[in-house]
Design a protein around this motif. Structure first.
Motif, PDB file in Angstrom:
ATOM      1  N   VAL A  81      -1.591   1.762  -1.235  1.00 41.73           N
ATOM      2  CA  VAL A  81      -2.033   0.479  -0.685  1.00 41.73           C
ATOM      3  C   VAL A  81      -1.142   0.061   0.470  1.00 41.73           C
ATOM      4  O   VAL A  81      -1.629  -0.390   1.523  1.00 41.73           O
ATOM      5  CB  VAL A  81      -2.050  -0.591  -1.788  1.00 41.73           C
ATOM      6  CG1 VAL A  81      -2.226  -1.986  -1.187  1.00 41.73           C
ATOM      7  CG2 VAL A  81      -3.160  -0.317  -2.779  1.00 41.73           C
ATOM      8  N   GLU A  82       0.176   0.199   0.296  1.00 41.14           N
ATOM      9  CA  GLU A  82       1.087  -0.148   1.393  1.00 41.14           C
ATOM     10  C   GLU A  82       0.860   0.745   2.603  1.00 41.14           C
ATOM     11  O   GLU A  82       0.845   0.264   3.747  1.00 41.14           O
ATOM     12  CB  GLU A  82       2.536  -0.032   0.922  1.00 41.14           C
ATOM     13  CG  GLU A  82       2.979  -1.143  -0.005  1.00 41.14           C
ATOM     14  CD  GLU A  82       4.443  -1.028  -0.380  1.00 41.14           C
ATOM     15  OE1 GLU A  82       5.022  -2.033  -0.806  1.00 41.14           O
ATOM     16  OE2 GLU A  82       5.010   0.078  -0.227  1.00 41.14           O
ATOM     17  N   ALA A  83       0.649   2.027   2.360  1.00 46.94           N
ATOM     18  CA  ALA A  83       0.392   2.951   3.475  1.00 46.94           C
ATOM     19  C   ALA A  83      -0.902   2.574   4.192  1.00 46.94           C
ATOM     20  O   ALA A  83      -0.971   2.583   5.435  1.00 46.94           O
ATOM     21  CB  ALA A  83       0.312   4.380   2.953  1.00 46.94           C
ATOM     22  N   GLY A  84      -1.934   2.230   3.417  1.00 54.02           N
ATOM     23  CA  GLY A  84      -3.193   1.826   4.029  1.00 54.02           C
ATOM     24  C   GLY A  84      -3.062   0.544   4.825  1.00 54.02           C
ATOM     25  O   GLY A  84      -3.668   0.401   5.900  1.00 54.02           O
ATOM     26  N   ALA A  85      -2.264  -0.400   4.322  1.00 57.61           N
ATOM     27  CA  ALA A  85      -2.072  -1.668   5.035  1.00 57.61           C
ATOM     28  C   ALA A  85      -1.378  -1.457   6.372  1.00 57.61           C
ATOM     29  O   ALA A  85      -1.788  -2.007   7.400  1.00 57.61           O
ATOM     30  CB  ALA A  85      -1.259  -2.630   4.156  1.00 57.61           C
ATOM     31  N   TRP A  86      -0.321  -0.632   6.367  1.00 55.00           N
ATOM     32  CA  TRP A  86       0.386  -0.390   7.626  1.00 55.00           C
ATOM     33  C   TRP A  86      -0.423   0.517   8.553  1.00 55.00           C
ATOM     34  O   TRP A  86      -0.330   0.400   9.776  1.00 55.00           O
ATOM     35  CB  TRP A  86       1.762   0.212   7.344  1.00 55.00           C
ATOM     36  CG  TRP A  86       2.711  -0.792   6.784  1.00 55.00           C
ATOM     37  CD1 TRP A  86       3.105  -0.917   5.473  1.00 55.00           C
ATOM     38  CD2 TRP A  86       3.367  -1.829   7.495  1.00 55.00           C
ATOM     39  NE1 TRP A  86       3.967  -1.972   5.335  1.00 55.00           N
ATOM     40  CE2 TRP A  86       4.161  -2.555   6.553  1.00 55.00           C
ATOM     41  CE3 TRP A  86       3.387  -2.222   8.831  1.00 55.00           C
ATOM     42  CZ2 TRP A  86       4.937  -3.646   6.926  1.00 55.00           C
ATOM     43  CZ3 TRP A  86       4.169  -3.327   9.202  1.00 55.00           C
ATOM     44  CH2 TRP A  86       4.927  -4.012   8.263  1.00 55.00           C
ATOM     45  N   LEU A  87      -1.227   1.389   7.992  1.00 57.69           N
ATOM     46  CA  LEU A  87      -2.099   2.220   8.825  1.00 57.69           C
ATOM     47  C   LEU A  87      -3.137   1.361   9.540  1.00 57.69           C
ATOM     48  O   LEU A  87      -3.478   1.616  10.696  1.00 57.69           O
ATOM     49  CB  LEU A  87      -2.790   3.279   7.965  1.00 57.69           C
ATOM     50  CG  LEU A  87      -3.672   4.296   8.720  1.00 57.69           C
ATOM     51  CD1 LEU A  87      -2.842   5.098   9.707  1.00 57.69           C
ATOM     52  CD2 LEU A  87      -4.370   5.225   7.726  1.00 57.69           C
TER      53      LEU A  87
END
Length: 577
Positions: free
Chosen positions: A311-317
């Motif tokens: 989720v964090e990776a998707g948010a920053w992506l």
């Protein structure tokens, strides 16, 4: 004995003359001011739409609105506004859930990045995305995804307009939904979990239903913003030959000038009617049912567990895709000698920035005019908003409510509608002075004062709700007059809110395009529409340099405003978590 004094005629004393107190006089001046810059122009717009020659002519108005191209433009406007609003609601609601209830790291930095596109002028956003998908895109080129030369640009379409409007307006939904979610106490989530609800069930059966009012309010704001967003619709829709009401009004003025004002008034009224209906429908939907809860406590935290890293990776992506991709393309384009060149040591140049700042007279004059108008608007609105917020917060009354409604109406209506209203109202010579301000910087200033009064009011209304009135009451008892109390008591306590409101108005007015696109002239140009003019004239690299300079100004102002964040009412700065 008869009392002689009792029977003698008494000398009549003159009745005391009616005297206007300073508070009453100030409120009257405020009412005249708001009526002049808001109600009168909008009233003139409505009158011209239904009675262009001074007599009621609904048949003539209908003949304008019934034209096939007007019907097509209206349907296109509704389509892109509704579809982009749906996208903005999804993105904004997910972002609000993630930052209010999710246990992600670096929330403040992520919120700043998510809200940042809202601070960037829409015409700059559109230009950045257009150049991001060009054959020379520096980011897409690294992955071999850049477009082949000569291929149709994917953003020059209805889908491109919807995509960009959705991303641009998602922060508006985020702000309202975040505020609604923060008011929900944690014990509701605890009760749901005690009943066996999982994370998804908690979100869809408890949190989102109770935040319904915030979701509908955000959807209404996003719809109004989308249907009146000239920068994105013009930069993408005109090259794509995809007409909307807002671009049709713009092209009508360019084709016929003031002679076509009656048709433009009818189109503006149609656009206003759509906006008002959307706001009314949103209020009705948001108010159905009783979803009131007792506020207090920290919002419930939803543990992401093993999904935290994805989720964090998707948010920053998401931020990388919506910020890094377009802004890097815009910056790269501003550093090459000609549009379409790859950025390299042999093509690297600062000529575009030098020309924009020193050698291009129209850009330099536009910057100077925008700075003059913006500073003047900020100074005037800071004083007016401080006094008006005093009456709205502590005095109230029918006249005060009418003034506030007029200010809000000028802000929520599409800017191009206000532009047409200003032309109609100020085209003829002004009474007593005998000259017209049409085609001068003063009509743009009047439009700024009308459009940004409500924006300037918001931090001050929040500030008044958080201060104690006892000091002002004590000063009144001690004999201090109205203006003395405003200067010595109210202003020192609300100085941070005044500064915050001024900075927000400065950012909005300096890069404004929705209103000024119809009001600029050869002798009075502002920097906001300059991006459109340069791009239409084929100067893409120069337009990119101007866009980068505008973004730098926005970032600098956001940084200055953040210095006062600790002394401001909560929510005064939208990019602060």
């Amino acid at each position: 004995m008869t009392d002689i004094a009792a029977v003698m005629p008494r000398e009549r004393r003159p009745a005391p003359a009616f005297r206007l107190g300073p508070e009453t006089l100030t409120l009257g001046i405020l009412a005249i001011f708001v009526a002049t810059i808001s109600l009168a122009p909008l009233g003139r717009l409505a009158l011209t739409a239904i009675a262009p020659d001074g007599t009621l002519d609904l048949a003539g108005t209908w003949s304008v609105l019934a034209r096939p191209r007007v019907f097509t433009a209206a349907m296109n406007s509704l389509y892109v506004a509704l579809a982009s609003t749906l996208l903005a609601v999804v993105l904004g609601s997910v972002a609000a859930l993630l930052t209010v209830h999710g246990n992600i790291r670096f929330k403040a930095a992520w919120v700043f990045g998510f809200v940042l596109p809202l601070m960037i002028p829409p015409q700059v956003t559109a230009l950045a995305w257009v150049q991001a998908f060009s054959p020379t895109s520096p980011v897409l080129g690294l992955f071999g995804l850049a477009m082949t030369p000569g291929a149709r640009h994917p953003l020059f379409s209805a889908g491109g307009i919807i995509f960009l409007l959705g991303i641009y307006n998602a922060p508006l939904v985020f702000l309202t939904v975040r505020a609604a979610l923060r008011r929900l106490p944690a014990n509701l989530a605890e009760a749901a979990r005690a009943s066996g609800a999982g994370n998804l069930q908690l979100i869809f059966t408890v949190l989102l239903p109770l935040a319904r009012a915030g979701i509908f309010a955000g959807a209404a704001i996003a719809f109004v913003s989308a249907i009146g967003n000239f920068g994105i619709q013009a930069m993408l829709g005109i090259p794509a030959r995809f007409p909307t009401l807002i671009t049709l009004i713009y092209q009508q003025l360019n084709s016929y000038g003031p002679s076509g004002l009656s048709d433009m008034a009818a189109l503006s009224m149609l656009l206003s009617l759509i906006t008002v209906i959307a706001l009314g429908l949103s209020n009705w939907l948001g108010g159905r049912g009783d979803v009131r809860v007792e506020e207090g406590g920290r919002p419930a935290e939803i543990g992401l567990g093993r999904w935290k890293m994805p989720v964090e990776a998707g948010a920053w992506l998401y931020l990388a895709a919506t910020l890094l991709l377009p802004l890097s393309a815009l910056f790269a384009t501003s550093l090459v000698k000609g549009f379409g060149q790859q950025l390299g040591w042999d093509t690297l140049t600062l000529t575009n920035y030098v020309n924009a700042l020193f050698h291009h007279a129209s850009i330099r004059d536009a910057f100077a005019t925008s700075l003059l108008l913006t500073v003047t608007a900020v100074l005037l609105l800071s004083v007016i908003s401080l006094v008006l917020a005093y009456f709205i917060s502590w005095k109230k009354g029918a006249l005060v409510r009418l003034i506030q409604m007029a200010a809000e109406l000028s802000y929520v209506l599409p800017g191009i509608v206000l532009g047409v209203a200003m032309i109609l109202f100020f085209l003829r010579p002004l009474p007593l002075v005998g000259f017209s301000i049409y085609g001068t910087v003063w009509i743009i200033l009047a439009a700024y004062l009308s459009n940004f009064l409500a924006l300037s009011l918001r931090p001050l209304l929040g500030g008044f709700s958080q201060i104690d009135r006892s000091l002002e009451d004590a000063a009144r008892v001690a004999g201090a007059g109205f203006f003395q109390r405003m200067r010595d008591i109210i202003l020192p306590m609300l100085a941070p809110a005044v500064i915050a409101g001024g900075i927000i108005v400065f950012m909005s007015a300096l890069n404004e395009i929705q209103v000024s696109i119809l009001l600029v002239s050869s002798s009075a140009r502002t920097i906001g529409p300059m991006i459109v003019f340069l791009e239409e004239g084929g100067s893409s690299t120069l337009a990119a340099a101007v866009g980068c300079l505008m973004i730098l100004i926005v970032l600098a102002l956001m940084g200055i405003a953040s210095l006062f964040a600790g002394r401001l009412p909560k929510g005064a700065l939208p990019w602060r978590d």
